[in-house]
Design an enzyme around this catalytic site. Structure first.
Site: not given
Ligand code: TXE
Length: 502
Positions: A154, A178, A180-181, A234-235, A287, A388, A458
């Site tokens: 997002w 897919k 972001s929600e 983690e995702t 990021c 982060e 990394k």
């Molecule tokens: O990210 P998510 P979130 C980091 C940042 C932030 C943290 C959490 O530290 O505080 O991540 O943010 C999809 N299988 N970044 O929760 O969950 C999700 O629906 C498949 C860094 O918003 O990682 C969304 O479309 N898809 C970053 C996308 O993954 C999955 C930008 C990212 O969401 C999934 C955003 C699953 N199991 C957050 N779980 C950057 N690199 O800029 C989630 N998603």
């Protein structure tokens, strides 16, 4: 005031049309500045991902069957159409995620460049003729992968999507997105841009939904040939593990904790502007945020004093107002994360030099605002220096020598980006070459170009966006080995000739 009459209502985008999801469920997109409804979109899950994958498979022969030049022309048209629609799209991006209009107008104005660049790559890309034995013609062909999946976040909804869509379309793939929600509206509208440009129906499909449902269904789908994800580390790990079961290729741009390294030959005003820009753009939700400011000790105190003054002067407010310099965080969850880390930093013994709390006043009461925050007296082992935060928080750490600066900068699990500030040209390159980061800026930060590889070392990810490498990563190589000789060859004939097979 929050209202339940948001003007935007969109289905999923499949086969060139907006359609409801199989379940009929919807996601409400709310404005982080005040909770008002921005719009409703269809909420997809596994059944909808299946339909979108089928649509993309049906479109694949059509799209991949065009020549690179034909695809290039269509992408150039997409660039022009997107440019015309930008005023409307900028407004929606601001409402979806709360980033100031001045940031989103500047960022989105550049997106047509991605379609222009990758359109040109599609038209001009050349294959190779590697050496082979005498009497052979040997050449490679880059062929598209097939149906690919893009999972996007997002924080830069359309920029990050564009970085993935432009090279994958250019290379001849079809796709399921897919988004972001929290920010699905602009990725859906991109479908209209592509349709008008001449991208065949089904080549670009968007299924809004949650990570654990639609995201999981897409990333574990056995017929998806590549997953390109931007999200948390983690995702990324979870998605890569699942994709591995299907031997699906993965590119992932994940978390970061970028250092801004300021040597004492840098003009202090320049250093302060650099640190502000690196740390607080996007309310820190990026990021490559310069979350760690490493300052050579002789100018440390002066930099901190001026930085704190400038940070306090950043104008928070309504993101749609061109005068606003910082908007809210995207969600209650992101603000809670920032607040949690402020508490952790204080408990770890760091000192607040600015911010550290929500701004006061009625204008901020219904939004997820947080003041720009600076921590000093930070050591590298503190959680605020290592993890982060993804909010408007910067940790300042002093250093004495070049070696110490390098060790500090490399002393995190992340390796996405770093910036080096110095007038000493030898030192600038020397230090750059020692940085464990995929992107190193010298006397700059946050700069990006469609032609320039972007991605992390990394735990910040695998694979690269942008540049020829991104295009090539959306292809697989086919090697065609042609025997030019018509002379008879019979391995099993006992005819006394010396035979070779390598
Ligand atoms: O990210 P998510 P979130 C980091 C940042 C932030 C943290 C959490 O530290 O505080 O991540 O943010 C999809 N299988 N970044 O929760 O969950 C999700 O629906 C498949 C860094 O918003 O990682 C969304 O479309 N898809 C970053 C996308 O993954 C999955 C930008 C990212 O969401 C999934 C955003 C699953 N199991 C957050 N779980 C950057 N690199 O800029 C989630 N998603």
């Amino acid at each position: 005031m929050p209202t339940d009459d948001g003007p935007i209502s969109l289905g999923m985008y499949i086969s060139g049309a907006f359609v409801p999801s199989a379940s009929g469920r919807e996601i409400a997109v709310r404005n982080p500045k005040n909770g008002a409804l921005v719009g409703r979109v269809a909420e997809g899950d596994a059944a909808d991902i299946e339909a979108a994958v089928a649509a993309a498979e049906a479109a694949f022969p059509v799209w991949s069957g065009l020549s690179g030049a034909e695809r290039g022309d269509i992408l150039h048209r997409a660039a022009a159409i997107l440019k015309m629609r930008l005023p409307e799209i900028v407004g929606i991006e601001v409402d979806q995620i709360g980033r100031p209009r001045r940031e989103m107008a500047a960022q989105l104005a550049r997106l047509p460049e991605w379609f222009a660049y990758f359109g040109a790559v599609a038209r001009t890309h050349e294959d190779t003729v590697p050496p082979f034995g005498a009497g052979y013609l040997n050449y490679t062909r880059r062929v598209p992968l097939g149906v690919v999946g893009h999972v996007t976040p997002w924080n830069h909804p359309l920029l990050i999507l564009t970085k993935k869509v432009a090279p994958s379309l250019a290379a001849g793939n079809t796709m399921v997105v897919k988004p972001s929600e929290l920010a699905p509206i602009t990725p859906l509208l991109l479908g209209e841009v592509f349709k008008e440009a001449g991208v065949p129906d089904g080549a670009y499909n968007v299924v809004p939904g949650f990570g654990g449902t639609a995201g999981l269904a897409l990333t574990s789908h056995p017929r998806i040939k590549k997953i390109d994800l931007t999200g948390g580390t983690e995702t990324g790990k979870a998605v890569a593990a699942l994709a591995g079961k299907n031997l699906t290729k993965v590119a992932a741009e994940l978390g970061g904790k970028a250092s801004v390294v300021v040597f004492d030959d840098t003009d202090v005003d320049r250093a302060v502007s650099a640190a502000l820009f690196a740390a607080f753009i996007a309310t820190g939700q990026t990021c490559v945020q310069g979350a760690r400011l490493l300052v050579q000790r002789s100018i440390h105190d002066e930099v901190v004093a001026r930085l704190a003054g400038r940070a306090r002067a950043i104008r928070l407010g309504d993101p749609q107002d061109m005068a606003t310099q910082m908007g809210p965080l995207v969600s209650a969850r992101q603000r809670e994360m920032t607040e949690r880390y402020v508490a952790i930093g204080l408990a770890e013994g760091a000192t607040l030099a600015a911010g550290g709390k929500r701004p006061e006043g009625a204008a901020f009461a219904d939004g997820f605002f947080h003041e720009p925050t600076i921590f000093t007296n930070v050591t590298n082992d503190m959680r605020i220096a290592q993890e982060e935060i993804f909010g408007p928080v910067v940790c300042v750490l002093p250093f004495d020598t070049e070696d110490e600066a390098v060790a500090l900068a490399n002393g995190t699990e992340f390796g996405l980006a770093m910036s080096i500030w110095t007038r000493d040209i030898g030192r600038a390159h020397r230090v750059a070459h020692r940085m464990q980061a995929g992107i190193v800026w010298i006397n700059d930060h946050h700069r990006i170009d469609p032609a320039s590889p972007w991605g992390g070392f990394k735990m910040s990810g695998i694979g690269r966006e942008n540049g020829l490498i991104a295009f090539e990563d959306y292809t697989q190589i086919q090697n065609v080995i042609v025997n030019l000789s018509d002379a008879p060859f019979d391995w099993y004939a006992e005819d006394g000739t010396v035979k070779r097979y390598s």
